[in-house]
Design a protein around this motif. Structure first.
Motif, short mmCIF file in Angstrom:
data_model
loop_
_atom_site.label_atom_id
_atom_site.label_comp_id
_atom_site.label_asym_id
_atom_site.label_seq_id
_atom_site.Cartn_x
_atom_site.Cartn_y
_atom_site.Cartn_z
N MET A 1 0.68 -1.30 0.16
CA MET A 1 -0.03 0.09 0.09
C MET A 1 0.79 1.46 0.02
SD MET A 1 -3.21 -0.84 2.64
CE MET A 1 -2.14 -1.06 4.20
N ILE A 2 0.74 2.19 -0.99
CA ILE A 2 1.54 3.10 -1.18
C ILE A 2 0.57 4.63 -1.01
CG2 ILE A 2 3.19 4.74 -2.73
CD1 ILE A 2 3.75 2.01 -4.11
N PRO A 3 0.83 5.26 -0.14
CA PRO A 3 -0.10 6.54 0.43
C PRO A 3 -0.01 7.45 -1.11
CG PRO A 3 1.40 6.06 2.08
CD PRO A 3 1.89 5.30 1.14
N ALA A 4 -0.97 8.20 -1.22
CA ALA A 4 -0.94 8.89 -2.53
C ALA A 4 -1.64 10.34 -2.08
CB ALA A 4 -1.94 8.39 -3.62
N PHE A 5 -0.74 11.33 -2.35
CA PHE A 5 -1.29 12.74 -1.75
C PHE A 5 -1.15 13.68 -3.02
CE2 PHE A 5 0.60 10.82 1.73
CZ PHE A 5 -0.47 11.12 2.94
N ALA A 6 -2.50 13.68 -3.88
CA ALA A 6 -2.47 14.47 -5.07
C ALA A 6 -3.23 15.72 -4.64
CB ALA A 6 -3.19 13.67 -6.43
N GLU A 7 -2.46 16.77 -4.08
CA GLU A 7 -3.09 18.01 -3.41
C GLU A 7 -3.71 18.72 -4.89
OE1 GLU A 7 -3.76 20.14 -0.36
OE2 GLU A 7 -2.42 18.33 -0.27
N ASN A 8 -5.22 18.63 -4.57
CA ASN A 8 -5.95 19.38 -5.45
C ASN A 8 -7.16 19.76 -4.85
OD1 ASN A 8 -6.73 20.46 -8.05
ND2 ASN A 8 -7.88 18.58 -8.74
N GLY A 21 -4.05 5.69 1.18
CA GLY A 21 -3.38 4.26 1.15
C GLY A 21 -4.32 3.40 0.50
N ILE A 22 -4.14 2.63 -0.57
CA ILE A 22 -5.18 1.95 -1.16
C ILE A 22 -4.80 0.36 -1.32
CG2 ILE A 22 -6.42 1.77 -3.50
CD1 ILE A 22 -6.50 4.59 -3.95
N ALA A 23 -5.78 -0.47 -0.99
CA ALA A 23 -5.53 -1.70 -1.20
C ALA A 23 -6.36 -2.75 -2.03
CB ALA A 23 -5.19 -2.63 -0.02
N VAL A 24 -5.76 -3.15 -3.25
CA VAL A 24 -6.60 -3.95 -4.16
C VAL A 24 -5.89 -5.61 -3.92
CG1 VAL A 24 -7.32 -4.40 -6.66
CG2 VAL A 24 -6.76 -1.95 -5.55
N PHE A 25 -6.93 -6.56 -3.65
CA PHE A 25 -6.45 -7.81 -3.30
C PHE A 25 -7.51 -8.51 -3.45
CE2 PHE A 25 -7.84 -5.78 0.55
CZ PHE A 25 -8.57 -6.93 1.16
N GLN A 26 -7.25 -10.18 -3.67
CA GLN A 26 -8.02 -11.22 -3.88
C GLN A 26 -8.61 -11.57 -2.60
OE1 GLN A 26 -6.69 -14.34 -5.70
NE2 GLN A 26 -8.59 -15.17 -6.79
N ASP A 27 -10.16 -11.82 -2.51
CA ASP A 27 -10.56 -12.31 -1.03
C ASP A 27 -10.10 -13.76 -0.72
OD1 ASP A 27 -12.05 -13.06 1.30
OD2 ASP A 27 -13.91 -11.83 0.38
N SER A 28 -9.47 -13.97 0.10
CA SER A 28 -8.80 -15.50 0.41
C SER A 28 -9.99 -16.28 0.82
CB SER A 28 -8.06 -15.45 1.78
OG SER A 28 -8.36 -14.88 2.80
N PHE A 112 -10.51 15.58 -6.85
CA PHE A 112 -9.50 16.01 -5.57
C PHE A 112 -8.28 14.96 -5.85
CE2 PHE A 112 -13.91 16.92 -3.52
CZ PHE A 112 -13.53 18.20 -3.27
N ASP A 113 -8.42 13.61 -6.12
CA ASP A 113 -7.42 12.64 -6.08
C ASP A 113 -7.47 11.58 -7.10
OD1 ASP A 113 -4.88 11.66 -5.28
OD2 ASP A 113 -5.25 11.66 -3.28
N THR A 114 -6.86 10.93 -7.58
CA THR A 114 -6.82 9.67 -8.23
C THR A 114 -5.74 8.68 -7.95
OG1 THR A 114 -5.27 10.60 -10.08
CG2 THR A 114 -7.70 11.22 -10.19
N GLU A 115 -6.01 7.46 -8.16
CA GLU A 115 -5.00 6.43 -7.96
C GLU A 115 -5.51 5.33 -8.94
OE1 GLU A 115 -1.93 4.32 -6.09
OE2 GLU A 115 -2.45 6.29 -6.20
N ASN A 116 -4.21 4.55 -9.69
CA ASN A 116 -4.48 3.50 -10.58
C ASN A 116 -3.65 2.20 -10.14
OD1 ASN A 116 -5.99 4.95 -12.17
ND2 ASN A 116 -4.39 5.38 -13.72
N GLN A 117 -4.52 1.19 -9.85
CA GLN A 117 -3.71 -0.07 -9.65
C GLN A 117 -4.27 -1.16 -10.34
OE1 GLN A 117 -3.24 -1.14 -5.33
NE2 GLN A 117 -2.81 0.85 -4.65
N ILE A 118 -3.40 -2.13 -10.49
CA ILE A 118 -3.84 -3.43 -11.26
C ILE A 118 -3.76 -4.62 -10.37
CG2 ILE A 118 -2.98 -2.43 -13.64
CD1 ILE A 118 -0.47 -4.26 -13.46
N PHE A 119 -4.51 -5.57 -10.92
CA PHE A 119 -4.21 -6.97 -10.00
C PHE A 119 -4.46 -8.00 -11.16
CE2 PHE A 119 -6.01 -10.78 -7.87
CZ PHE A 119 -5.25 -10.86 -6.84
N THR A 120 -3.59 -8.82 -11.19
CA THR A 120 -3.59 -9.99 -12.19
C THR A 120 -3.90 -11.52 -11.42
OG1 THR A 120 -1.80 -8.85 -13.48
CG2 THR A 120 -1.89 -11.19 -13.84
N VAL A 121 -4.74 -12.15 -12.02
CA VAL A 121 -5.25 -13.38 -11.46
C VAL A 121 -4.38 -14.48 -12.34
CG1 VAL A 121 -7.17 -14.94 -11.39
CG2 VAL A 121 -7.46 -12.57 -11.05
#
Length: 296
Positions: A1-8, A21-28, A112-121
């Protein structure tokens, strides 16, 4: 998880929201669910702030689904978490584009803020491993499910066949009350069963009962692997239904018709019986003998 601060913030710093801090993950507990956890913090001049949080998910096949939610009346310095659950039905890469905007005017459309993440199955990443029991004989190697109850009624069984280049097998037979035969070059078999998987067997049948080469026994366990997969997979691949139960049609017995001709016999018998009954009960002589003569 990487904090993102896009001051806008808005032009006069009335409202300002940031991802922290954003988390994208597969539910176990449910491998078909992609969980998106988005913590948000509020900084601004106004005592309370409301923001719309969006997550745009693009599936491996290009289909897009938007998830949205509102965080209402946050206090300055307060943080809250928005969570989305996205159903995954395919292997491959999922792209998640997140953003925050004011829900109403006068700043509708401001970001206000944006964030992009990917998850590969990964391959078989949407499937849960099911342990197998291996039975070896001169005719075949049989693979059975070790704990049939581990597969729920909403899941099917995926058998992955991975044979070496040189082997002594001629065909694959799947049995569970009924029998289905497959070519020896089959790699994947999806199996559905209305009676569960307690008797399921995936058999690798040997050519003319040939025995394997020395040392091959160590790899038997890896020839066939079992996975539990959501039943929805049967909409995209051919699932084999083993031991299907068919309900027998319900038979309704028609009541037997009363034969009319029997009335020709029963009516005269009833009339004769009634006549004898009346004759027996009515005795005029006894009645007259009991009447006293008049003395008047």
């Amino acid at each position: 998880m990487i904090p993102a601060f896009a001051e806008n913030p808005t032009p006069h710093n009335e409202w300002d929201f940031d991802f922290i801090g954003i988390a994208v993950f597969q539910d176990s507990n449910n491998l078909n669910t992609l969980r998106i956890s988005i913590p948000v913090v509020y900084h601004g001049e106004m005592p309370l702030g409301t923001v719309e949080v969006n997550a745009l998910v693009t599936s491996p096949d290009g289909k897009i689904k938007l998830h949205s939610d509102l965080i209402r009346d946050m206090k300055i310095g307060e943080s809250q978490v928005v969570e989305f659950k996205h159903k995954m039905t395919q292997e491959g890469t999922y792209t998640v584009e997140m953003s925050m905007t004011p829900p109403t005017d006068p700043h509708m459309g401001h970001i206000f803020d944006t964030e992009n993440q990917i998850f590969t199955v990964e391959p078989n990443g949407l499937e849960r491993t099911v342990e197998a029991v291996v039975l070896d004989s001169d005719e075949m190697i049989s693979y059975e499910v070790e704990k049939p109850t581990a597969i729920s009624e909403f899941e099917s069984l995926h058998a992955v066949i991975n044979l070496p280049k040189d082997h002594t097998f001629e065909k694959i037979i799947v049995e569970n009350g009924s029998v289905e035969e497959f070519s020896i070059d089959t790699k994947d078999i999806y199996i559905d069963s209305v009676l569960g998987f307690g008797d399921i067997k995936v058999n690798l049948v040997r050519q003319n009962n040939l025995l394997p080469n020395a040392g091959a026994e160590d790899s038997f366990q890896n020839y066939v692997k079992f996975y539990a997969v959501d039943n929805d997979v049967c909409y995209s691949v051919d699932c084999v239904t083993i031991h299907e139960v068919t309900e027998e049609p319900e038979v309704t017995e028609e009541p037997e018709e009363f034969p009319i001709w029997t009335l020709l016999f029963l009516v005269p018998v009833a009339i004769i019986g009634l006549w004898f009954t009346i004759k027996k009960c009515y005795k005029p002589k006894d009645y007259i003998s009991n009447v006293r003569p008049s003395t008047g």
